[in-house]
Structure formats: C-alpha cells, structure tokens
Design an enzyme around this catalytic site. Structure first.
Site, mmCIF file in Angstrom:
data_model
loop_
_atom_site.group_PDB
_atom_site.id
_atom_site.type_symbol
_atom_site.label_atom_id
_atom_site.label_comp_id
_atom_site.label_asym_id
_atom_site.label_seq_id
_atom_site.Cartn_x
_atom_site.Cartn_y
_atom_site.Cartn_z
ATOM 1 N N PRO A 91 0.810 -1.213 0.000
ATOM 2 C CA PRO A 91 0.000 0.000 0.000
ATOM 3 C C PRO A 91 0.842 1.261 0.000
ATOM 4 O O PRO A 91 2.078 1.206 -0.003
ATOM 5 C CB PRO A 91 -0.778 -0.131 1.309
ATOM 6 C CG PRO A 91 0.223 -0.769 2.225
ATOM 7 C CD PRO A 91 1.035 -1.722 1.366
ATOM 8 N N LYS A 127 4.830 -5.453 -6.132
ATOM 9 C CA LYS A 127 4.248 -4.278 -6.774
ATOM 10 C C LYS A 127 3.939 -3.243 -5.700
ATOM 11 O O LYS A 127 3.030 -3.425 -4.889
ATOM 12 C CB LYS A 127 2.961 -4.613 -7.523
ATOM 13 C CG LYS A 127 2.463 -3.425 -8.385
ATOM 14 C CD LYS A 127 1.036 -3.586 -8.850
ATOM 15 C CE LYS A 127 0.046 -3.029 -7.857
ATOM 16 N NZ LYS A 127 0.141 -1.541 -7.658
ATOM 17 N N PRO A 128 4.696 -2.139 -5.669
ATOM 18 C CA PRO A 128 4.336 -1.063 -4.744
ATOM 19 C C PRO A 128 3.094 -0.341 -5.243
ATOM 20 O O PRO A 128 2.677 -0.506 -6.400
ATOM 21 C CB PRO A 128 5.564 -0.144 -4.794
ATOM 22 C CG PRO A 128 6.123 -0.348 -6.168
ATOM 23 C CD PRO A 128 5.867 -1.797 -6.506
ATOM 24 N N GLU A 172 1.072 2.382 -6.971
ATOM 25 C CA GLU A 172 1.440 3.301 -8.049
ATOM 26 C C GLU A 172 1.472 4.745 -7.573
ATOM 27 O O GLU A 172 2.051 5.622 -8.227
ATOM 28 C CB GLU A 172 0.463 3.169 -9.217
ATOM 29 C CG GLU A 172 -0.960 3.642 -8.971
ATOM 30 C CD GLU A 172 -1.836 2.578 -8.337
ATOM 31 O OE1 GLU A 172 -3.081 2.757 -8.402
ATOM 32 O OE2 GLU A 172 -1.318 1.590 -7.791
ATOM 33 N N SER A 229 -7.287 -2.622 0.743
ATOM 34 C CA SER A 229 -8.693 -2.492 1.110
ATOM 35 C C SER A 229 -9.406 -3.839 1.095
ATOM 36 O O SER A 229 -8.950 -4.809 0.477
ATOM 37 C CB SER A 229 -9.393 -1.541 0.135
ATOM 38 O OG SER A 229 -9.501 -2.151 -1.144
ATOM 39 N N ILE A 230 -10.565 -3.874 1.748
ATOM 40 C CA ILE A 230 -11.379 -5.081 1.745
ATOM 41 C C ILE A 230 -11.851 -5.395 0.323
ATOM 42 O O ILE A 230 -11.867 -6.564 -0.085
ATOM 43 C CB ILE A 230 -12.578 -4.914 2.695
ATOM 44 C CG1 ILE A 230 -12.084 -4.859 4.146
ATOM 45 C CG2 ILE A 230 -13.583 -6.052 2.527
ATOM 46 C CD1 ILE A 230 -13.162 -4.561 5.154
ATOM 47 N N ALA A 231 -12.208 -4.366 -0.432
ATOM 48 C CA ALA A 231 -12.680 -4.590 -1.806
ATOM 49 C C ALA A 231 -11.595 -5.248 -2.657
ATOM 50 O O ALA A 231 -11.869 -6.202 -3.399
ATOM 51 C CB ALA A 231 -13.117 -3.266 -2.426
ATOM 52 N N THR A 232 -10.365 -4.755 -2.539
ATOM 53 C CA THR A 232 -9.264 -5.363 -3.286
ATOM 54 C C THR A 232 -8.990 -6.776 -2.791
ATOM 55 O O THR A 232 -8.738 -7.694 -3.577
ATOM 56 C CB THR A 232 -7.992 -4.509 -3.160
ATOM 57 O OG1 THR A 232 -8.275 -3.180 -3.623
ATOM 58 C CG2 THR A 232 -6.859 -5.094 -3.982
ATOM 59 N N GLU A 239 -3.962 -8.425 4.708
ATOM 60 C CA GLU A 239 -4.099 -7.452 5.794
ATOM 61 C C GLU A 239 -4.966 -6.331 5.258
ATOM 62 O O GLU A 239 -4.525 -5.532 4.422
ATOM 63 C CB GLU A 239 -2.739 -6.903 6.241
ATOM 64 C CG GLU A 239 -2.887 -5.971 7.431
ATOM 65 C CD GLU A 239 -1.649 -5.139 7.713
ATOM 66 O OE1 GLU A 239 -1.710 -4.345 8.668
ATOM 67 O OE2 GLU A 239 -0.654 -5.260 7.000
ATOM 68 N N CYS A 288 -3.442 1.726 9.917
ATOM 69 C CA CYS A 288 -4.499 0.797 10.333
ATOM 70 C C CYS A 288 -4.553 0.620 11.837
ATOM 71 O O CYS A 288 -5.529 0.077 12.359
ATOM 72 C CB CYS A 288 -4.340 -0.552 9.635
ATOM 73 S SG CYS A 288 -2.792 -1.386 10.003
ATOM 74 N N GLU A 347 -15.877 9.724 18.406
ATOM 75 C CA GLU A 347 -15.118 9.364 17.202
ATOM 76 C C GLU A 347 -14.059 10.419 16.917
ATOM 77 O O GLU A 347 -14.297 11.620 17.075
ATOM 78 C CB GLU A 347 -16.038 9.252 15.983
ATOM 79 C CG GLU A 347 -17.046 8.124 16.060
ATOM 80 C CD GLU A 347 -16.458 6.777 15.763
ATOM 81 O OE1 GLU A 347 -15.272 6.720 15.399
ATOM 82 O OE2 GLU A 347 -17.164 5.773 15.900
#
Length: 380
Positions: A147, A172-173, A175, A225-228, A246, A280, A378
């Site tokens: 990331p 792959k770092p 981009e 991310s969770i999506a990725t 992670e 995180c 928060e």
C-alpha cells in the site's frame, strides 16, 4: 531518482503508460514513471520462478547474510530513502528518517535471524517402526502488493519473511508511492541473485491483477482495502494459491473513569494522527466512560487543535497531508455527513485546509451516545 523496474536482476524502464507521481504537500507532479507492460509482468514472474530452485536451496546462513547486507545498505542510504519517502508521502522528513528507516533495517535483521530458526517438529509415531515429522518448505513465487501509507516499511515486511523462508518475490508497490521501493530495487540488484526479487510498477488492474492471476505464482500477499482483498482472494482461489491479507483496521481506545487523562490525551494526540492518521492502528475510535467524557473531549480538543500542519522539511511539522486529492475529499465527506447528525459535535477542525496540497485539519468529532456507563466518541 531511480524510476526503473527490477526484472531478473536488471534495472529496466517500464514499457507501459506513464503514471504521475505526486508530492501531496504541494499537489504538484514530481515525476512520471512508466508502468510495467503485460510482457514485463510475465517476465518478472518467469524470472522469479527460474530463481526459486537456487534460492530455496541456499543455506539459511547465506540467506541471512544477504538480508543483513540489505539492512546495512538501507542504513547507509538512510537520508536518501527518508527524503524520497517524505517527498512522495508528505510525511515529515524527521519522522521518516528517525522512526521508519531504523525500523525498516531492523525488519530485515529480524528475518535474517529467523532464517536460522525455521525448524520442523515431530508429529508423533503413528505406525510402528516409522517416524513422522513436520518440515517447512518454501512455496515458490510470492506476489506481494504493497500500500501507499508506509511504502518502504511495507516492502520490508513483505520481502523479509518471504526471502527468509526461501521464496522468491514479485513486488508491486502502490502506483501512488513507488519511489522508495524502486530505489530499493537498485540495491537489491547488487545484493541478491537475479530473479530472487523483482519489482514492477503500475496500477492494480493493469499490473496487479495479471501478476496475482499468473499460474506460476503460489502465494499472494496484500495489504490494502477489503474490496481489493475480495478480488484477489477470488482470483487466488481459482488456482488454489495461498493468501495473506491485511485489510485495514479501526483501532479502538477505551477510557475509563480512573484513567490518567494527561497520558490518554498525549497518546491519542500522537498515535491518532501519526502519518496524518493514515495507519491501520491509528487511535481513531474512542469509547469513554461518562464520568470523564466531558473533560476528555475538552482536553483532547485542545491538544488536537494544537497539532501543526506543514511541509515535510519544516522541523516543527507534526501533521502532513493526506496522500491524494480524492482521499482528502472522501475524508471531508465523512466529516460533513457526521456534522449533519443531531447528536454529533465537531470539537475542532473539520475543514479542508486552504492552499495547495491535500491537507485536512486535524479533527475531533464527539458523538455522545450513552449506553450504560460508556459514551462513544469518534476521532477522524
């Protein structure tokens, strides 16, 4: 500034589209770096696959020596790496130099020691006259996707254990923040056998997905991310690749009535906003017992409001920018929607900072929802 990929021990320019690399403190382009072409991604995996047999058979002593040499080389160029990390991420130069670089070198040294500790264990005697045991063998090629929040640190975390265990890597770092990882590639070209580590630059769809779906990749490691993560796990499942995901976190802090509020406030001020909160484990979600709630909100609001935003080279800077414009706008959207709620108060901050760059004011949002003795607050 090193802008080339590392494939089979050779530095080579990307053959794909040029991608802008930004300075988030100014919003200006630092450089454009060409991403890897599909053919270069395939070549990187082929190089890692070809190098695997030799690297897996390398004695732990020799693997450890290589990792120790990497740590020494990073320390020898500490100022260069810290400057690139600071420039590309917007984080204060002093923090990059004094906090991150020593930890990065230590990561490689830790796994140099781990090389010598990869033992097996007896699994019990299941049949008369036979001995059962467990042994550890390297998997093969590991595809690692890193990331943007700690580019060089994440590269160390992904490379160290994989190399110590005898695997080869295609890394792959992000981009968005490739500069320190590409600079590391220049060192690795000298310190490792060709193909043991390969570095490819580019976007997820163009470079990341072809990399993780390659049939010769045996394991996929992602911090993102969770999506990725969902996409990569789905791809990996088709060829039964092992996965290491992670996928972020939302670290809670619980403050009870007998807490030392001075220590609590100082801790949250530091660890809620280190790296502009892009972490995180950032202390970003706080549950406070109602007996100390009002004082905690007041003290924390004053402390957070005193954080100094600024450019990377200013030694008084405590808070850098967010990583890119769309991310800053997303944070602003969260704060706007929170402020629209009747039970929520913006204690301090809450606005996009004026001027260039992707700065957002350090913000404390208090949302009192009393449930028994606990009140939630928060922090963004």
């Amino acid at each position: 500034m090193q802008t080339q990929l590392l494939i089979n021990g050779q530095l080579t320019p990307g053959a794909g589209a040029p991608l802008p690399v930004m300075n988030p403190s100014t919003g200006s382009e630092l450089i454009a770096i060409a991403e890897a072409s599909p053919e270069q991604v395939m070549a990187a995996v082929a190089a890692a696959d070809a190098a695997f047999v030799g690297w897996a058979a390398t004695p732990p002593r020799e693997r450890a020596a290589r990792l120790l040499a990497i740590a020494d080389a990073i320390e020898a160029k500490a100022e260069l790496f810290a400057r690139l990390e600071s420039l590309n991420c917007g984080k204060p130069y002093g923090a990059a130099l004094n906090d991150e670089i020593p930890a990065i070198a230590d990561t490689f040294r830790f796994f140099a020691g781990a090389c010598r500790c990869l033992g097996g264990s007896a699994a019990g005697e299941y049949l008369p006259g036979f001995t059962s045991m467990i042994r550890r063998d390297p998997l093969g090629v590991v595809a690692s996707i890193a990331p943007w929040n700690y580019p060089l640190m994440m590269a160390a975390w992904k490379l160290g254990p994989a190399l110590a265990a005898g695997n080869t890597v295609v890394l792959k770092p992000s981009e968005v923040t490739p500069l320190t990882t590409l600079a590391l590639g220049e060192l690795l070209a000298e310190l490792l056998p060709p193909g043991v580590v390969n570095i490819v630059h580019g976007r997820g769809g163009d470079v990341g997905m072809p990399l993780v779906s390659h049939p010769r990749v045996r394991m996929v490691s992602l911090t993102g991310s969770i999506a990725t993560g969902r996409k990569l796990v789905e791809i990996a499942s088709q060829t039964m690749k092992r996965t290491h995901m992670e996928l972020g976190g939302k670290a809670p802090v619980i403050v009870l009535n007998d807490a030392n509020l001075d220590e609590v406030v100082a801790g949250i001020r530091t660890f809620g906003f280190y790296n502009a909160g892009q972490d995180c484990t950032a202390a970003c979600r706080i549950y406070a017992q109602k007996g100390i709630y009002d004082k905690l909100v007041a003290d924390l609001g004053s402390a957070i409001g005193s954080l100094k935003m600024g450019l990377q080279d200013d030694p008084t800077t405590e808070l850098g920018p967010l990583i890119y414009g769309a991310h800053r706008d997303r944070v602003a959207g969260f704060v706007e929607r929170a402020a629209a709620q009747s039970h929520i108060e913006i204690v301090t901050g809450g606005n996009v900072a004026p001027g260039p760059g992707y700065f957002f004011e350090p913000t404390l949002i208090a949302g009192a929802r009393q449930e028994d003795e606990i009140v939630q607050k928060e922090v963004f």
